[in-house]
Design an enzyme around this catalytic site. Structure first.
Site, PDB file in Angstrom:
ATOM      1  CG  ASP A 282      -2.254   0.633   0.999  1.00 41.83           C
ATOM      2  OD1 ASP A 282      -2.314   1.866   1.013  1.00 41.83           O
ATOM      3  OD2 ASP A 282      -3.239  -0.103   0.791  1.00 41.83           O
ATOM      4  CG  HIS A 321      -5.116   3.910   1.357  1.00 40.91           C
ATOM      5  ND1 HIS A 321      -4.780   2.652   0.900  1.00 40.91           N
ATOM      6  CD2 HIS A 321      -6.444   4.029   1.169  1.00 40.91           C
ATOM      7  CE1 HIS A 321      -5.856   2.047   0.451  1.00 40.91           C
ATOM      8  NE2 HIS A 321      -6.881   2.855   0.601  1.00 40.91           N
ATOM      9  CB  SER A 498      -9.511   0.806   0.344  1.00 35.94           C
ATOM     10  OG  SER A 498      -8.697   1.165  -0.711  1.00 35.94           O
TER      11      SER A 498
END
Length: 737
Positions: A282, A321, A498
């Site tokens: 990620d 994120h 996600s």
């Protein structure tokens, strides 16, 4: 599948008019200003000047597939040497001394994208670029390319001056060395996870694109393409402590929500250990976060931007994120702090890839330490400006190596977010990462159990998991202060596929704790057979020939942690995998505005239990979004591989691979029919249904074939007047069950 390599008969001339002088350097920059790598939201309004000198764009070869990119005449990418520090301010000053109107659009420690007011067409500007490369101490400088010709692209690519080459197995090191010298290539590395694949540095600079094409077209190698840097889109949709807020784990009616993943009773026995390791591929993963640090495996992470083992990222970059993704999967639970992850004492590893996602780095991030890592969570995918995104051969090799060698031969588990383009007509079969049989595609549903509007449909979906889109989002960990989604260390509205993907990753970690001997195919089957039928009144639900409920929005249903872990404890592993392969070339016109369309049938006489089906499809139709393509199995189960979409996209299916898991458990024996329809009138958009190949993967052969036998079968003429052949392959000794 063994796809026959078709040698090209001509070399695509790639004339890059700006002629940038791209050299190799030795110095680095590490910014100190607060600038960030942007995602699709901040790129969507970019006013980028796209080259119109070649309306078809510039060609490169992804395996034997022609791909196109369009050159931005007013942008460059500066790659930084990671061995020395240089401030963002210093970089900006250097660039602006040569180009007063230059703007740093985005930057991190790996690469900066610079936009200029003027376009680069003359020798004077080329000379300035040459000086710019030297003055900034760049490792490499590249023009910027976009994978679509629109004026508002959402993703971009840049050359690295490197080429990935896959040789035939009979090439020895001496032959490869001589070959590389002839092309002026310097060996950088041999890929450990796939035999005969190498990374080379090219002295050709900008011409590395042309050189890679020349190598491929020569027919000397299996494939050759630039080691592109490409931007990836994270699959979250962020807008804005704490177990009581985590309705997805324990629903008590918070916000009117009604569903969860049935996990709390599992925690009486299984919460994960450091033996079950989840890799978060990620952006950042803040390893010092108070709710993540107890689960971090020391020294096992990697930061592809900074070139070190701390995936946190530097505070001057607003990466966040990955930290939120990690919290959903495995935030430390029962410690009196913050939130609880699905596997709240499992191990965590971070691979900070986004922002430095070269093809090489993507493959490496998916295989790094795969002997000790178990689950690779990927909450990212192609950007919003990318539509048909085929799986790279080097990444497919990484997947194949991961499932055959990883975890001591049991195979690592690849989890992918299914994609967030559902509300603009996206279908997850457009994405080669998630329609691969090696990956588990996860869709998103809301806190009331219905489809999240953004979640893409697809015949490849295995399960869905809760995320935002209803009354509430997901509460998870966050970067602190202004670096996060919120001003605290936690965020209560994490979102998108996600968030759905790491919830599945955490539950799989509990499955592996319950039974460490599960193979990658065993994990898939357990999810398929234990998923809960959410949103039961949805009209797309049907029962396949094996009695399993299936839905193009939800896969086999919402993941059920209790059922999956219970099934894992007494599980008997699947027999070795068997493959059936068959092809036909109907070459028949597809009529416009015809609800019936045209069909072609392949008969399979061999009888195995189906696990996954691949369709390789070729059509001359130039606008692929006009087509509706459906596969019908001998049991009568239909897989919608793609549907007509209102958004016009000019591209065609050229040996495009579709994937479907909807026929799981059915018999392979009988007629498999592919139906193609074109619902849009227009002579210019006519085309032929040229060819298709079916690959059926499964196990438990129902006929008493001996292991390692190969069967070929020739059929009489079909309705299209063609001959179809089918071959059955045993990958190893096969048992009957």
């Amino acid at each position: 599948m063994k796809v026959e390599r078709r040698l090209r008969q001509h070399l695509i001339a790639i004339v890059l008019s700006i002629g940038f002088l791209l050299l190799t350097g030795n110095t680095n920059y590490a910014g100190n200003d607060k600038t960030t790598i942007t995602t699709e939201d901040s790129l969507i309004n970019a006013n980028v000047t796209i080259s119109t000198e070649d309306e078809e764009g510039y060609t490169w070869y992804n395996g034997d597939r022609q791909m196109r990119v369009w050159l931005a005449l007013d942008e460059i990418a500066i790659f930084h040497d990671q061995t020395r520090e240089q401030s963002t301010k210093e970089l900006k000053n250097t660039v602006q001394s040569l180009y007063p109107n230059a703007k740093t659009v985005e930057t991190n420690t790996f690469v900066s994208r610079i936009r200029f007011q003027q376009q680069f067409k003359n020798v004077e500007n080329e000379a300035k670029l040459s000086v710019l490369k030297i003055k900034t101490g760049a490792r490499y400088v590249s023009p910027v390319f976009y994978p679509n010709p629109q004026k508002k692209p959402s993703t971009w690519m840049a050359l690295t001056g490197e080429i990935i080459v896959h040789f035939n197995p009979d090439w020895d090191s001496g032959k490869i060395t001589a070959w590389a010298k002839n092309y002026g290539l310097r060996l950088i590395k041999k890929f450990d996870f796939t035999p005969d694949a190498y990374l080379f540095a090219s002295d050709a600079g900008m011409d590395s694109l042309k050189q890679a094409n020349k190598i491929y077209v020569s027919g000397e190698v299996l494939y050759s393409y630039p080691n592109w840097l490409e931007t990836l889109a994270i699959q979250a949709i962020p807008n804005d402590p704490l177990f009581i807020d985590q309705w997805h784990l324990h629903n008590t009616g918070q916000g009117g929500c009604t569903v969860d993943v049935n996990i709390t009773n599992v925690w009486d026995t299984y919460t994960g250990t450091t033996n079950e390791r989840i890799v978060i591929v990620d952006e950042d993963l803040k390893i010092g976060h108070e709710d993540l640090s107890p689960n971090i495996i020391p020294g096992q992470s990697w930061d592809y931007l900074d070139g070190d083992s701390d995936p946190t990222g530097r505070d001057l970059y607003n990466d966040k994120h990955g930290t939120s993704v990690a919290g959903v999967a495995a935030a430390r639970g029962n410690n009196g702090i913050g939130v609880t992850g699905a596997a709240f004492t499992a191990g965590l590893v971070g691979h900070r890839l986004i922002g430095a996602a070269t093809f090489e780095n993507q493959a490496d991030a998916l295989t790094r330490n795969y002997s000790t890592n178990d689950i690779y969570n990927n909450s990212w995918g192609p950007g919003f400006g990318v539509y048909l995104s085929p799986l790279l051969p080097i990444v497919e090799s990484a997947f194949r190596s991961g499932v055959t060698i990883g975890r001591g031969g049991k195979g690592v588990i690849y989890i992918f977010a299914n994609g967030n383009k559902g509300n603009i007509g996206g279908n997850s079969n457009d994405n080669g990462l998630v329609n691969s049989r090696y990956t588990i595609a996860v869709a998103a549903s809301t806190c009331s159990g219905v489809k999240a509007a953004y979640s893409e449909k697809g015949a490849n979906i295995v399960v869905n998991a809760p995320s935002n889109g209803g009354n509430l989002g997901i509460t998870t960990t966050d970067r602190s202060g202004s670096l996060g989604y919120s001003t605290s260390n936690y965020f209560n509205n994490f979102s998108g596929t996600s968030s759905a993907a790491p919830l599945v990753s955490g539950i799989i970690a509990l499955m592996l704790q319950a039974n460490p001997n599960l193979g990658w195919r065993d994990v898939q089957k357990i999810l398929v057979t234990t998923a809960y039928k959410n949103d039961p009144t949805d009209p797309d639900w049907e029962t396949n020939g094996a009695g399993l409920h299936i839905n193009h929005k939800y896969g086999f249903g919402r993941i059920d942690a209790q059922a999956a872990v219970t099934a894992s404890t007494g599980w008997s592993n699947l027999p070795e995998e068997i493959t059936i392969e068959a092809s036909t070339n109907p070459n028949i016109p597809v009529p416009d505005s015809d609800p019936t369309g045209v069909s072609d049938t392949i008969n399979i006489s061999q009888d195995i239990n189906v696990e996954y089906v691949e369709i390789y499809f070729t059509s001359t139709h130039v606008r692929y979004t006009d087509l509706d393509i459906r596969l019908t199995s001998p049991s009568g189960t239909e897989s919608i591989l793609t549907e007509k979409r209102s958004t016009e996209r000019y591209n065609r299916y050229n040996n495009w691979r579709f994937g479907t898991i909807r026929h799981y458990g059915e018999s392979s024996s009988g007629n498999w029919t592919l139906t193609v329809k074109d619902f849009t009138p227009g002579i210019a958009n006519n085309g032929n249904f040229q060819s298709w190949t079916i690959n059926i993967y499964g196990g438990g052969c129902n006929n008493a074939y001996e292991p390692n036998d190969t069967f070929s079968q020739a059929y009489g003429p079909l309705t299209s007047g063609t001959i179809t052949t089918a071959t059955l392959f045993f990958s190893a000794s096969a048992a009957i069950f």
